[in-house]
Structures are given as C-alpha cells and as structure tokens.
Design a protein around this motif. Sequence first.
Motif, short mmCIF file in Angstrom:
data_model
loop_
_atom_site.label_atom_id
_atom_site.label_comp_id
_atom_site.label_asym_id
_atom_site.label_seq_id
_atom_site.Cartn_x
_atom_site.Cartn_y
_atom_site.Cartn_z
N GLY A 1 33.02 30.01 35.18
CA GLY A 1 32.52 30.94 36.19
C GLY A 1 33.25 32.27 36.32
O GLY A 1 32.71 33.22 36.89
N ASP A 2 34.46 32.36 35.81
CA ASP A 2 35.26 33.58 36.01
C ASP A 2 35.05 34.55 34.85
O ASP A 2 35.93 34.77 34.00
N LYS A 3 33.88 35.18 34.83
CA LYS A 3 33.49 36.00 33.69
C LYS A 3 34.17 37.37 33.68
O LYS A 3 34.49 37.91 32.62
N LEU A 4 34.35 37.96 34.87
CA LEU A 4 34.99 39.29 34.92
C LEU A 4 36.41 39.26 34.37
O LEU A 4 36.75 40.09 33.51
N PRO A 5 37.27 38.33 34.82
CA PRO A 5 38.61 38.30 34.22
C PRO A 5 38.58 37.97 32.74
O PRO A 5 39.47 38.38 31.99
N ASP B 1 44.69 33.83 45.35
CA ASP B 1 44.52 32.79 44.35
C ASP B 1 44.98 33.33 42.99
O ASP B 1 45.57 34.41 42.91
N PHE B 2 44.69 32.61 41.94
CA PHE B 2 45.19 33.02 40.63
C PHE B 2 44.62 34.36 40.18
O PHE B 2 45.26 35.10 39.42
N LEU B 3 43.44 34.71 40.69
CA LEU B 3 42.84 35.99 40.30
C LEU B 3 43.62 37.17 40.85
O LEU B 3 43.59 38.27 40.26
N ALA B 4 44.34 36.99 41.95
CA ALA B 4 45.19 38.07 42.46
C ALA B 4 46.27 38.42 41.45
O ALA B 4 46.57 39.59 41.22
N VAL B 5 46.84 37.39 40.82
CA VAL B 5 47.87 37.61 39.80
C VAL B 5 47.25 38.25 38.56
O VAL B 5 47.80 39.20 37.98
N VAL B 6 46.08 37.76 38.14
CA VAL B 6 45.43 38.28 36.94
C VAL B 6 45.04 39.74 37.14
O VAL B 6 45.35 40.61 36.29
N TYR B 7 44.36 40.06 38.25
CA TYR B 7 43.89 41.42 38.47
C TYR B 7 45.05 42.42 38.61
O TYR B 7 44.99 43.53 38.08
#
Length: 473
Positions: free
Chosen positions: A115-119, A174-180
């Motif tokens: 589901g996490d296509k943008l990252p 969440d983990f996307l905060a670290v990725v972005y």
Amino acid sequence: MFNRMRAFIRKFIGFSVGPFVGAFLSFITIPLTTHFISPDEYGKASMFTLFQMIFATFLFFGVDQAYTREYHDTENKQNLFQNALLLPLLLAFCTLFAALALPATVSRLLFGSPGDKLPAVLFGVMIVFMVIERFILLSIRMQEKALEYSLLNIFVKFAVLVLTLFFIFFIRRDFLAVVYSAVFGQILGDLYLLFRYRSLFNLKHFSLDTGLLKAMIAFGLPIVVATSLSSLLDSMDRLSLRTWSDFYQIGIFTATLKIAAALSIVQTSFTSFWVPTAYRWYAEGKNIRYFKTVSDSILLGMSVLAAGILIFKDLIVLLLSPGYADSRYIIGFLCLQPIIYTVSETTCLGIVFSKKSYLSIWVGLIALIPNVIINVLLVPKFGAVGAAMATSISYIFFFAARTHFSATNGMRFPVVKHHIVFLVLLAGAFLNLLPASDTFFINIGLLAAVLAVQYPTIKKIWVLSHRRRASEA
C-alpha cells in the motif's frame, strides 16, 4: 616525522568536522525519533535505508572506486568526472523507472505491504540523487578540501533534522515520518550540491572517452563483486531478521547501530581523508613505518572509544526510550564493525596499490561465509543478539583476510596487537550479555586491558608529542 604527523592530524580534523557535527545532529534526531516511534515502525523505516544501500552497491558498478584511482593520473578532471558518472546515473534512472512502473512490488519488498506506493517511488528518486551526490563528494574529497567536505555533510544532516522535527510534531508519528524526512532532507541537501557544483555538469567540452570507460569498468568490475559481498555482509543481519524474526527485532538492532555510529563517525572522517592521503604517500614513496604508525594510532583511538561506549551504555540507551532497552545487550558486538573496518583501511593498502582489486572478492567471501552460517543458526532463536554476534565475528575474518592479501602484495607490518585488541573487545561484548548491574566494572577492566595491550603505541605517541613540543620551544 612529527611535522608530517601534525599536518596529517590537522587534515584529519578538517575532515572530521562534518562527521562529528553530523553525529551531534543525529544524536538529537535519534532520541526524538525513538521516543515517538515504536521499534516495529523504526524497523520498517530501516528497511528503506538498507535497500537503498544495497541498490547503490550495484549501481555504482565499482566506477566510483575507479574514479578515485584515476583522479591523480588524469589531467582533465571534469571530463573524468562526467565519464565516471555516466553509467551509474543511467542505472539509477533505470531503478527510478522500475519504481514508477511497479510501486506496489517495491512497497512490499521494503515495508511488507503493497500500500505504501509514494515512498516506494521516492525510493527510486532517492537513488538518482544518491549517485549524483556520491560523485560530487568524491570530487571534493580527492581535492582534499577537508572543511568544505565537512560543511556539506553538516548541511545535509541539518536538513534531515529539521524535517524530522517537522514531520514528527506536525504530521505523523510512524515509519513514514522517518522515511519522508530522510528523503526530502537528502534531496534538499543534494539540490544545493547540484547548484554549488553545477560547473561539473557543464557538457560544453565533454567527450565520451571509451578507453577511459573501459579501463574504469575493468578496474571496477572486481570491486563491484567485492563491494556487493561487502554490502551483503553489512546487510545480512537485517535481512536475516527480516526473514526469521520481526520488525521489533529489526528496530532494536537498527537503533543500536545508531548508538555504535559514534564509532562510525571516526570511520567516516578517517576514510574520507585517508584514501587520498595514502595514495599520495604511496606516490611519494613514503616508508612503511608511516602507514604502521597511522594503523597503530587509529587502533588505539577506536578501541578506547568502544570501551567508553560500553562503560556508559546504560546512560546512552536511556536516550532512546525504555522501549529500546534491549539495545544494551548487543551494543558491544555492533561496536566492533566500525572499529575493525576503520583499522583495516590502514592494513589493506597492498591490495589497492597493486591494483589487484579482485582480491577484495576473496575478502568478501571469507567474511560472508561465517556471517551467513552464524545468522542461520542464531537469528531464529536469539533475534537481534544472534545477528549482532554474526556481524562482529565475521568482521574479524574480514580484517584477517584483508590484511593477509595486502601483506602478500608489499604492505606487510606486524598486526598481532590488532588481533589481540579485537579478541579482547569481542570477549567484552559477550560479557555485556550479563545483567546491567554486573557489567560496569567489567567494562572498566576492559578499558584497562585495551590500554595495557597498546602500551607501546601510547609510549610512541607520547615520545613523538614530546619531541614536537621540544622542537617548538
């Protein structure tokens, strides 16, 4: 000799400014991240960084190493830069197109869900910027512009810190905060690099040098195999945890790697200036005793830092948050990797000076085989502890192989002391599996043992320092 060593140390400090300030910024970023993001989420974020590193290994095709090897032998540095960048950049764009075409597949590989296509797409974008950044920084490094190199590293780290604060406090936790924050911070820093060094990309006088490209690829091919093995060695721990454990164990392991990054600071700053310095010394015909003095000194500094981290490990782990308390049991093992790699940079020079880059393939295999065996045996049962053991033990094999092949190609000096220090630190890592209340005085004893083994080095440094002060009086 002491005048040369003083200039050597001054340049080392120049290259160290960036990593040390960057480490301070990371020191602020890590507790903020781990206090607001659980180990499971942090483990997912670490997969993004891990696969980024793995992909980069193949994309550079060894040409980045060939670029540094050809730099001092080529008059037209800009044309060398552009020819060297060509193949890695083409492969990076291929990766980006694959991420654009198959975002769900990339998302599943990185984060365990489609589901996490943008990252997933940003992963491809990041790869392109990574390649460009790598070659720009190599150009600065080979010119031995120490302070400029450091300031650019600081800028990127600062951008990541600011964006981490922004995402965690205002958008998501969440983990996307670290990725972005990592992606956009890196891109922001790299855009500045592109603007600052845009002259490197002026194609007005570019000429495709097929002979140079063939020479660099011929030099780089064995290196890309060796680097792939080295990358696999560095990532096998987390890949094993991803296969046989869970994201919690990956999060604990990755957070502990961040603590051990205090030693990686020295590793990064040392290798940044040591490679061009060592090539220059070799071209000048410097006596091998200079290389031995550097090797002994870096062993002393790194081992003392490792013992210091173990002594204060409970205080350091507190910064991560209570959810990461298990980090204290594996920090001793993970400190060994940056120590051994950094010291091996001073004992492997016979391989690069002889241009026998294929020997690095054997080094990678000799280290990877025990790493895979130990991971397979221990990770399913012991999780992050087993992975940490595998990493530390395999790097002792890595050092022994690298040093042996270097010695057989003209760079031989005694390393018995090195092996003793590594084994003392490995024994200390096992002892730190005991309850925290029992390990403080053990670690004090570990520091004393490390200093005792290296008393001749301490004495030599003292004598050189005394002579320098006397000459200046």
